[in-house]
Design a protein around this motif. Structure first.
Motif, mmCIF file in Angstrom:
data_model
loop_
_atom_site.group_PDB
_atom_site.id
_atom_site.type_symbol
_atom_site.label_atom_id
_atom_site.label_comp_id
_atom_site.label_asym_id
_atom_site.label_seq_id
_atom_site.Cartn_x
_atom_site.Cartn_y
_atom_site.Cartn_z
ATOM 1 N N TYR A 187 23.617 10.426 -36.734
ATOM 2 C CA TYR A 187 23.965 9.575 -35.584
ATOM 3 C C TYR A 187 25.151 8.773 -36.066
ATOM 4 C CZ TYR A 187 19.770 10.849 -32.788
ATOM 5 O OH TYR A 187 19.042 11.528 -32.213
ATOM 6 N N GLY A 188 26.143 8.533 -35.414
ATOM 7 C CA GLY A 188 27.433 7.784 -35.892
ATOM 8 C C GLY A 188 27.282 6.347 -35.190
ATOM 9 N N PHE A 189 28.290 5.568 -35.678
ATOM 10 C CA PHE A 189 28.375 4.064 -35.155
ATOM 11 C C PHE A 189 29.246 4.107 -33.948
ATOM 12 C CE2 PHE A 189 30.202 -0.287 -35.021
ATOM 13 C CZ PHE A 189 28.834 -1.029 -35.154
ATOM 14 N N ARG A 190 28.667 3.420 -32.829
ATOM 15 C CA ARG A 190 29.360 3.079 -31.524
ATOM 16 C C ARG A 190 29.410 1.837 -31.196
ATOM 17 N NH1 ARG A 190 26.108 3.025 -26.193
ATOM 18 N NH2 ARG A 190 27.815 2.818 -24.626
ATOM 19 N N GLN A 191 30.674 1.366 -30.946
ATOM 20 C CA GLN A 191 30.995 -0.117 -30.360
ATOM 21 C C GLN A 191 30.863 -0.243 -29.096
ATOM 22 O OE1 GLN A 191 34.424 -1.986 -32.143
ATOM 23 N NE2 GLN A 191 33.452 -3.724 -32.588
ATOM 24 N N VAL A 192 30.368 -1.209 -28.485
ATOM 25 C CA VAL A 192 30.139 -1.261 -26.910
ATOM 26 C C VAL A 192 30.693 -2.851 -26.723
ATOM 27 C CG1 VAL A 192 28.449 -1.511 -25.308
ATOM 28 C CG2 VAL A 192 28.071 0.134 -27.203
ATOM 29 N N GLU A 193 31.477 -2.663 -25.694
ATOM 30 C CA GLU A 193 31.808 -4.134 -24.850
ATOM 31 C C GLU A 193 30.928 -4.252 -23.701
ATOM 32 O OE1 GLU A 193 35.874 -5.949 -23.114
ATOM 33 O OE2 GLU A 193 35.821 -3.659 -23.282
ATOM 34 N N ARG A 194 30.295 -5.586 -23.514
ATOM 35 C CA ARG A 194 29.559 -5.981 -22.456
ATOM 36 C C ARG A 194 30.315 -6.897 -21.801
ATOM 37 N NH1 ARG A 194 23.534 -7.426 -23.551
ATOM 38 N NH2 ARG A 194 23.439 -5.138 -23.464
ATOM 39 N N LEU A 195 30.183 -6.629 -20.240
ATOM 40 C CA LEU A 195 30.973 -7.343 -19.214
ATOM 41 C C LEU A 195 30.320 -7.432 -17.963
ATOM 42 C CD1 LEU A 195 34.066 -4.705 -19.245
ATOM 43 C CD2 LEU A 195 34.237 -6.929 -20.192
ATOM 44 N N GLU A 196 30.758 -8.799 -17.260
ATOM 45 C CA GLU A 196 29.849 -8.769 -16.039
ATOM 46 C C GLU A 196 30.786 -8.409 -14.845
ATOM 47 O OE1 GLU A 196 28.629 -12.888 -15.547
ATOM 48 O OE2 GLU A 196 26.942 -12.654 -16.898
ATOM 49 N N VAL A 197 30.137 -7.848 -13.678
ATOM 50 C CA VAL A 197 31.013 -7.190 -12.697
ATOM 51 C C VAL A 197 30.209 -7.793 -11.495
ATOM 52 C CG1 VAL A 197 31.888 -5.522 -13.669
ATOM 53 C CG2 VAL A 197 29.753 -5.087 -12.718
#
Length: 245
Positions: free
Chosen positions: A206-216
């Motif tokens: 498994y590789g690294f994943r960067q995630v952006e968290r937003l509100e909609v």
């Protein structure tokens, strides 16, 4: 580019990233590795087959109905029943509904859409004990990932929408999407090992994943029921049968 939308809902879900040994945890939303695995199953790929084309897809998920975490204290014995296996704790999400989006080449997504509707191998929500309710595929959208996830009507159950909406037909929901280095990020960033380089049981990677968290802000469906519409009484048939006996 196009987006394939998936409705991920069922009695139980389990999306592990850090599960090890006797504690099998779950994340609070579907993982990219779990959804990629589901798509690979749909098209009939085995664990040792390559998945490089699927890893190029951009992933996002909207939390329409977060659900509740429960724990299952799991016991097991050997096939002959003589030996006890190690005790384990397995965690699940119950009563949850998510909207997942997969962004990529239209032709690839068109094939995946057809495969999800007619899967080669059974689909499940993270673990084999977690089958999804239908429909899973909501079809293709000709829009960027963020717009497709934002514009889709709220998928939560009617009772949940009545409890949680912030105004007449709107609600603020959390949305996680793959962070792209060149994009201007307006949400909080976090990371995890959630990119499945290989599902081969002999060498899972498994590789690294960067995630952006937003509100909609999303809207409820046009046929939103009123609070008085749910008049179902689950005991009515029982009481009627008792009166007739």
């Amino acid at each position: 580019m196009a987006v394939l939308l998936l409705r991920l809902a069922g009695p139980m879900q389990a999306w592990g990233v850090k599960s090890r040994f006797t504690v099998r945890a779950t994340e609070l939303a579907p993982t990219k590795s779990g959804v990629i695995g589901m798509l690979a199953s749909a098209v009939g790929r085995r664990r040792t087959d390559p998945i490089e084309d699927l890893l190029k897809l951009r992933f996002g998920v909207r939390k329409d109905q977060p659900g509740t975490v429960i724990r299952d204290f799991h016991t097991a014995r050997s096939l002959d029943g003589k030996d006890s296996m190690p005790l384990s704790e397995r965690y699940y999400l119950t009563d949850a509904v998510f909207l997942a989006g997969i962004e990529g080449d239209y032709a690839l997504l068109q094939g995946l859409d057809e495969a999800v509707k007619h899967p080669v191998f059974p689909l499940y929500l993270g673990r084999r004990s977690c089958p999804p309710t239908q429909p899973v595929s909501l079809g293709l959208r000709d829009a960027p990932l963020y717009d497709a996830l934002k514009e889709e009507p709220w998928l939560a159950s009617p009772w949940f929408r009545r409890r949680r909406r912030d105004s007449a037909f709107n609600a603020e929901l959390l949305l996680d999407r793959d962070a792209v280095p060149d994009d201007a990020h307006t949400g909080a960033l976090r990371g995890s090992r959630d990119v499945p380089m290989s599902f081969d049981p002999r060498r899972r990677e498994y590789g690294f994943r960067q995630v952006e968290r937003l509100e909609v802000q999303v809207t409820a469906p046009a046929d939103e029921p009123s609070s008085s519409a749910d008049t179902h009484d689950p005991m009515a048939d029982v009481e009627e049968a008792a009166q007739c006996s």
